[in-house]
Design an enzyme around this catalytic site. Structure first.
Site, PDB file in Angstrom:
ATOM      1  N   LYS A   1       0.862  -1.181   0.000  1.00 21.03           N
ATOM      2  CA  LYS A   1       0.000   0.000   0.000  1.00 21.03           C
ATOM      3  C   LYS A   1       0.903   1.236   0.000  1.00 21.03           C
ATOM      4  CE  LYS A   1      -3.305   3.002   1.066  1.00 21.03           C
ATOM      5  NZ  LYS A   1      -2.422   4.162   1.318  1.00 21.03           N
TER       6      LYS A   1
ATOM      7  N   SER B   1       2.080   6.424  12.257  1.00 22.44           N
ATOM      8  CA  SER B   1       1.584   6.985  13.510  1.00 22.44           C
ATOM      9  C   SER B   1       1.006   5.907  14.422  1.00 22.44           C
ATOM     10  CB  SER B   1       0.488   8.015  13.217  1.00 22.44           C
ATOM     11  OG  SER B   1      -0.673   7.366  12.709  1.00 22.44           O
TER      12      SER B   1
ATOM     13  N   GLY C   1      -2.631   5.205  13.306  1.00 22.41           N
ATOM     14  CA  GLY C   1      -2.747   4.336  12.137  1.00 22.41           C
ATOM     15  C   GLY C   1      -2.370   2.906  12.439  1.00 22.41           C
TER      16      GLY C   1
ATOM     17  N   GLU D   1       5.489  -0.178  13.555  1.00 23.03           N
ATOM     18  CA  GLU D   1       6.445   0.734  14.194  1.00 23.03           C
ATOM     19  C   GLU D   1       5.753   2.080  14.242  1.00 23.03           C
ATOM     20  OE1 GLU D   1       8.424   3.851  14.218  1.00 23.03           O
ATOM     21  OE2 GLU D   1       9.662   3.138  12.560  1.00 23.03           O
TER      22      GLU D   1
ATOM     23  N   CYS E   1      11.704   8.856  13.151  1.00 20.18           N
ATOM     24  CA  CYS E   1      11.054   8.178  14.273  1.00 20.18           C
ATOM     25  C   CYS E   1      11.994   8.045  15.462  1.00 20.18           C
ATOM     26  CB  CYS E   1      10.531   6.812  13.848  1.00 20.18           C
ATOM     27  SG  CYS E   1      11.722   5.819  12.952  1.00 20.18           S
TER      28      CYS E   1
ATOM     29  N   GLU F   1       4.865  12.084  21.668  1.00 20.95           N
ATOM     30  CA  GLU F   1       5.635  12.413  20.469  1.00 20.95           C
ATOM     31  C   GLU F   1       5.001  13.564  19.703  1.00 20.95           C
ATOM     32  OE1 GLU F   1       7.506  10.255  16.496  1.00 20.95           O
ATOM     33  OE2 GLU F   1       5.628   9.487  17.327  1.00 20.95           O
TER      34      GLU F   1
END
Length: 514
Positions: A175, A233, A236, A256, A293, A379
């Site tokens: 995707k 995120s 998500g 992750e 990240c 974050e």
């Protein structure tokens, strides 16, 4: 024109009515071409081809799969400047950064090709006798992979997740991230070309586009899918995780989902080199406009840190604002930093501002405030960091114990500091996938020992990595063969060891017959 369409096996498809376009965040312009959102029918078709391909692809030799990976490298390199320029237009990232990212992408593919060529990665184990039991890793099936926004090449279509899955023997339905669909299309066509050259079964790779949640959710729920890999995120990743666990047959989700990557500065080292550390830390916070990240979103001190903090305030004024990957990411950054202010964090240093760009910002709170308001330690994707002041070693340890799971935790200290704070290291070992001493977390080496993962909510599950060769084990499972006649055994488990690989033979590692 094929650009803007899905890559369903070896065919282009454009059945959808919904469309979207990429946006150049640097020029603030919409880009051509228009891309079509994948329909559920197209996703089902890609999954059918992938499931069919798995019955053949899982039987390919390591040498055949390695040849496929090397062919992908060649096809990506052959794209030349078109790939780099397209990625720059869609991401706003500098050309030099993208050239380095292309090298990282091809390097990852080579690393996995070399791993499976050597062969010992299958973890063959043999216990001869009665019964005779022989174990190895086998591929699990079709993998659904979701591209990341911040690495249009290295964590995207031909990134580490795809390399690991294809190396293991698993077909991939990818995707593409809607922020860089044209870049994804170019790399997707390169993989398809490599698959044809290498005589891989049609469906070993497909690429679907979509700017809505429905596209990803339909893929995640498809009954032929065996696992999901996601970089993005928390929201998500958690949504995909919930979908995968609600299925009739739940599947693993290797998500992750980000991290604040706290950095602990101990008193001795700040006294020795506080100014130098301030310069290095600010470089880490603002690298790539903070869009990593592993960006250090928290830093902690106790004792006298004034020289270090003064240098931070001086240096930040020379940090230029930067273009973020998308306007949505920029808006989220601005909203997040404003929320810090309204909820009690004090802004103590900031870089100059500019329209449509993000400026570096540093905030300060103390440990009691951080523990009472954990939302201040969440974050914020971008070039900001929160300074947490501890009044004592005990407070420092108290905050460390309160931390959620992280991708990384960093400690700066002299030898004496580290000896005096052995308890801190023991606490932090339970909090992260990677512990760093006297370095900075930005920059994730791709090698055999790297762990890019960590406990919830950084990742799900904690026992995995999305970078390095251990990533291959996310897409495998162990199976043992009991009392099998020799002619039925895989080559990796045959007594004569025809592949010459390392095996655990009756409890001892050996390349001998077993």
């Amino acid at each position: 024109m094929s650009t803007g369409l899905q890559l369903i096996g070896n065919q282009f498809s454009g059945e959808g009515a919904q469309t979207f376009r990429a946006f150049n965040p640097k020029a603030q312009q919409w880009l051509e071409p228009t891309f079509k959102e994948a329909t559920t029918k197209e996703i089902d078709q890609a999954m059918h081809l992938a499931a069919t391909a798995f019955s053949q692809y899982k039987k390919t030799t390591a040498q055949q799969r390695a040849g496929f990976l090397y062919a992908i490298i060649e096809e990506i390199v052959a794209l030349g400047d078109e790939l780099i320029n397209t990625a720059a237009n869609e991401s706003g990232l500098p050309l030099a950064r993208l050239q380095g990212e292309r090298d990282r992408t091809t390097g990852q593919l080579k690393l996995f090709a070399d791993l499976i060529t050597e062969g010992s990665w299958v973890n063959a184990r043999i216990n001869s006798g009665t019964p005779d039991i022989r174990q190895m890793q086998i591929p699990i099936g079709v993998i659904g992979i979701f591209g990341a926004s911040n690495f249009p090449l290295a964590f995207s279509v031909a990134g580490g997740d795809t390399a690991a899955a294809l190396a293991a023997g698993c077909p991939v339905v990818f995707k593409a991230h809607p922020a860089h669909p044209h870049t994804s299309h170019l790399v997707g066509t390169a993989i398809i070309a490599a698959a044809k050259r290498s005589q891989m079964p049609e469906g070993v790779f497909s690429l679907i586009h979509g700017a809505t949640n429905e596209t990803g959710q339909h893929l995640a729920a498809h009954p032929s899918l065996s696992a999901i890999a996601f970089t993005g995120s928390f929201r998500g990743g958690k949504a995909l995780y919930e979908t995968a666990t609600r299925r009739h047959t739940p599947i693993p989700v290797y998500a992750e989902m980000g991290s604040v990557n706290p950095v602990f500065f101990l008193p001795g080292i700040l006294a020795e080199k506080g100014q130098e550390l301030a310069t290095q830390f600010l470089q880490s916070v603002t690298l790539g406009v903070g869009q990593f990240c592993t960006n250090p979103g928290l830093f902690l001190t106790y004792g006298n840190a004034q020289e270090f903090l003064t240098k931070l305030q001086e240096n930040i004024t020379s940090i230029q604002p930067g273009v973020m990957l998308t306007n949505g990411i920029l808006q989220a950054y601005q909203t997040g930093t404003q929320k810090l202010k309204t909820e009690g964090a004090k802004l103590f240093a900031a870089a100059p501002e500019a329209a449509h760009q993000a400026n570096a910002q540093l905030f300060v709170i103390d440990v009691p405030q951080a523990i009472a308001q954990p939302e201040l330690c969440s974050e914020i994707f971008g070039p900001s960091s929160v300074h947490i002041t501890a009044s004592s070693q005990e407070e420092l340890y108290q905050f460390a114990a309160s931390l959620e799971g992280q991708l990384t935790v960093t400690i700066h200290g002299t030898a004496a500091d580290l000896e005096q704070h052995a308890g801190l290291i023991d606490i932090l070992r339970e909090k992260a996938g990677r512990l760093v001493i006297n370095g900075f977390p930005t920059g994730v080496a791709v090698n055999h020992a790297m762990v890019h993962g960590g406990p919830w909510p950084a990742c799900t599950p904690a026992a995995g990595t999305s970078v390095g060769t251990m990533a291959i084990y996310r897409f495998c499972r162990p199976v043992c063969f009991q009392d099998f006649p020799a002619f039925l055994l895989p080559a990796e488990l045959k007594t004569e060891n025809p592949l010459g690989i390392w095996r655990l033979l009756n409890g001892e590692f050996s390349k001998s017959n077993g």
